[in-house]
Design an enzyme around this catalytic site. Sequence first.
Site, PDB file in Angstrom:
ATOM      1  N   PRO A  75       0.851  -1.184   0.000  1.00  0.00           N
ATOM      2  CG  PRO A  75       0.125  -0.941   2.209  1.00  0.00           C
ATOM      3  CD  PRO A  75       0.907  -1.849   1.312  1.00  0.00           C
ATOM      4  CG  MET A  76       3.699   2.602  -1.417  1.00  0.00           C
ATOM      5  SD  MET A  76       5.151   2.875  -2.451  1.00  0.00           S
ATOM      6  CE  MET A  76       4.753   1.886  -3.865  1.00  0.00           C
ATOM      7  CD  GLN A 129      -2.634  -0.061   4.913  1.00  0.00           C
ATOM      8  OE1 GLN A 129      -2.522   1.094   4.500  1.00  0.00           O
ATOM      9  NE2 GLN A 129      -1.609  -0.770   5.352  1.00  0.00           N
ATOM     10  CB  CYS A 162       0.355   5.673   8.638  1.00  0.00           C
ATOM     11  SG  CYS A 162       0.531   7.330   7.954  1.00  0.00           S
ATOM     12  CE  LYS A 201       3.337  -1.843   5.375  1.00  0.00           C
ATOM     13  NZ  LYS A 201       3.573  -0.407   5.409  1.00  0.00           N
ATOM     14  N   GLY A 263      10.388  -3.188   4.028  1.00  0.00           N
ATOM     15  CA  GLY A 263      11.457  -2.246   4.365  1.00  0.00           C
ATOM     16  C   GLY A 263      12.693  -2.398   3.512  1.00  0.00           C
ATOM     17  NE  ARG A 287      10.962   3.785   0.383  1.00  0.00           N
ATOM     18  CZ  ARG A 287      11.750   4.201   1.345  1.00  0.00           C
ATOM     19  NH1 ARG A 287      12.135   5.457   1.389  1.00  0.00           N
ATOM     20  NH2 ARG A 287      12.170   3.369   2.276  1.00  0.00           N
TER      21      ARG A 287
HETATM   22  C1  LIG Z   1       4.756   7.266  -0.878  1.00  0.00           C
HETATM   23  C2  LIG Z   1       4.501   6.198   0.150  1.00  0.00           C
HETATM   24  C3  LIG Z   1       3.231   5.990   0.606  1.00  0.00           C
HETATM   25  C4  LIG Z   1       2.986   4.988   1.566  1.00  0.00           C
HETATM   26  N1  LIG Z   1       1.701   4.755   1.957  1.00  0.00           N
HETATM   27  C5  LIG Z   1       1.435   3.720   2.787  1.00  0.00           C
HETATM   28  C6  LIG Z   1       0.100   3.367   3.110  1.00  0.00           C
HETATM   29  O1  LIG Z   1      -0.875   3.976   2.636  1.00  0.00           O
HETATM   30  N2  LIG Z   1      -0.082   2.326   3.967  1.00  0.00           N
HETATM   31  C7  LIG Z   1       0.968   1.615   4.503  1.00  0.00           C
HETATM   32  O2  LIG Z   1       0.753   0.680   5.271  1.00  0.00           O
HETATM   33  N3  LIG Z   1       2.233   1.920   4.185  1.00  0.00           N
HETATM   34  C8  LIG Z   1       2.485   2.936   3.343  1.00  0.00           C
HETATM   35  N4  LIG Z   1       3.783   3.191   2.979  1.00  0.00           N
HETATM   36  C9  LIG Z   1       4.868   2.337   3.505  1.00  0.00           C
HETATM   37  C10 LIG Z   1       5.214   1.225   2.527  1.00  0.00           C
HETATM   38  O3  LIG Z   1       4.120   0.361   2.315  1.00  0.00           O
HETATM   39  C11 LIG Z   1       6.411   0.401   3.020  1.00  0.00           C
HETATM   40  O4  LIG Z   1       6.070  -0.267   4.221  1.00  0.00           O
HETATM   41  C12 LIG Z   1       7.626   1.286   3.291  1.00  0.00           C
HETATM   42  O5  LIG Z   1       7.836   2.175   2.217  1.00  0.00           O
HETATM   43  C13 LIG Z   1       8.885   0.438   3.511  1.00  0.00           C
HETATM   44  O6  LIG Z   1       9.216  -0.260   2.370  1.00  0.00           O
HETATM   45  P1  LIG Z   1      10.386   0.230   1.349  1.00  0.00           P
HETATM   46  O7  LIG Z   1      11.514   0.715   2.216  1.00  0.00           O
HETATM   47  O8  LIG Z   1      10.687  -1.028   0.562  1.00  0.00           O
HETATM   48  O9  LIG Z   1       9.799   1.326   0.526  1.00  0.00           O
HETATM   49  C14 LIG Z   1       4.046   4.202   2.062  1.00  0.00           C
HETATM   50  C15 LIG Z   1       5.339   4.440   1.597  1.00  0.00           C
HETATM   51  C16 LIG Z   1       5.576   5.418   0.657  1.00  0.00           C
HETATM   52  C17 LIG Z   1       6.989   5.613   0.159  1.00  0.00           C
END
Ligand SMILES: Cc1cc2nc3c(=O)[nH]c(=O)nc-3n(C[C@H](O)[C@H](O)[C@H](O)COP(=O)(O)O)c2cc1C
Length: 446
Positions: A75-76, A129, A162, A201, A263, A287
């Site tokens: 989710p992002m 989510q 979050c 989460k 992560g 990402r």
């Molecule tokens: C732009 C952005 C928006 C995100 N939005 C959410 C979200 O809506 N819900 C959530 O549980 N995590 C959200 N995250 C966290 C990601 O799902 C993920 O757990 C976090 O980026 C760590 O993973 P990474 O280091 O591989 O990016 C978001 C991350 C980013 C970068």
Amino acid sequence: MHAPFVSQQVDTRAVAQIIQTYAPQAELCAWNDVVSNAVISQGTMTHAANATQLAPLSRDDIPGIFAKHPFVAAPMASVSDKSYRIVNECAGAGFAYSEMVSVAGLHYDSDKTWDLICPSDVEKPLVVQLFGSKPDQFRAAAARIAERLSDRLLFFDVNMACPVAKVTKKGEGSALMCTPEKAADIVRALCAETSVAVTCKIRRGYEQGNETASEFARVLEDAGAAAITVHGRYAKQLYSGNSCDACIERVAHAISVPTIASGDILTPERACTLASIPGVAGVMIARGTYGNPWIFSDAYTLFSQLQHAKTHDSASNGCAVCTSTLDMSADVSTLAPFRRSTSARLAAMRLSVHLLAAHGSHMARARSIMSWYLAAFPHAKAWRARFMTCKTLSDFLACINELEDSVCTSDTVCAINNKHVDTTVVDPSSSSLQASVFLDGSHERS
Ligand SMILES: Cc1cc2nc3c(=O)[nH]c(=O)nc-3n(C[C@H](O)[C@H](O)[C@H](O)COP(=O)(O)O)c2cc1C
């Protein structure tokens, strides 16, 4: 009583055609599965999930779905909309999560909120989510979503991760890690309301240095959570520093439901490393998908190679059946060249902008998506500035065409010397400047 969700504004046939046109050029290996999620029924396209009745999933189904699909699209917020999820699913994501949706917002029934929740007809069933702090609001939201999405819903996930102040100051998101009883009440309320599986989460902890993830995960499991995703950073860290894999391992050891790792998963090698932690059933890629949807198929390919190597004569690091000679002690990054051609990258850019337009999304979203793909091109900064001026689909397509015109693909050179020149690219701010791109991502001027 709500009618089952029907996609009204989006022309599913047009979306399917966009995928059929650009996804094969983009070398997205699972596009056919995505298109076949939609079937032609009485002259109009509709989704085919009814035929399989796989979704929604119950608590008992959760280990199986992650065993089948360990690499899933995170989710992002403001990123993982319908178009983004479709591209990731075409690239082989097992399934995808919605952007986080406020249970309080759902109460007001706005079209904007429902648009975040309702998947497009070509998507696989979606994990929705939710975030909030009031168990009753979660309960009401779950009932309405389950009714409206029906078999387009895969399961529910509760955001307890979050770190954004706007969310935490209301006791929502990662702030729930400071109130475990309230978090457990939310899970219990959801489980009492619906037979659909509920996952959570979480982060490593809230305050930096105070790791509470394992204890918190146990509370959530006891309340009925079917799986726990752990992002190995403290909430107070936001996205700085490194995600802690040892914390994820500790959580996996502490609970008996599946643990999903999140992560810093930016490469297929790292996705496989985390998937190999005992007790980790799935890996959530966030990402790492930026400009690289292929990370999903690359991760699957590498993971199956590693599993194959484990089950076939791992003692001698060789396989009589497939003549594989994988060395399990080797750095996995040396095992396979996860490379993509320039033409595949350009096609993925076209796919993304067409999908955004077809779903009626604000085209400003395309700017960041284009900038992520541009990172693989030389003079990315200058090209980004050009793309920043784009407003409409045709602006974006014209810019992609210009980028393509500036790229002279040298297949012969590539074929002869896999390490040498892939493309020659013109800097848009200087027509005389040329750059040679090497497949390892470096480039030099000529
Ligand atoms: C732009 C952005 C928006 C995100 N939005 C959410 C979200 O809506 N819900 C959530 O549980 N995590 C959200 N995250 C966290 C990601 O799902 C993920 O757990 C976090 O980026 C760590 O993973 P990474 O280091 O591989 O990016 C978001 C991350 C980013 C970068």
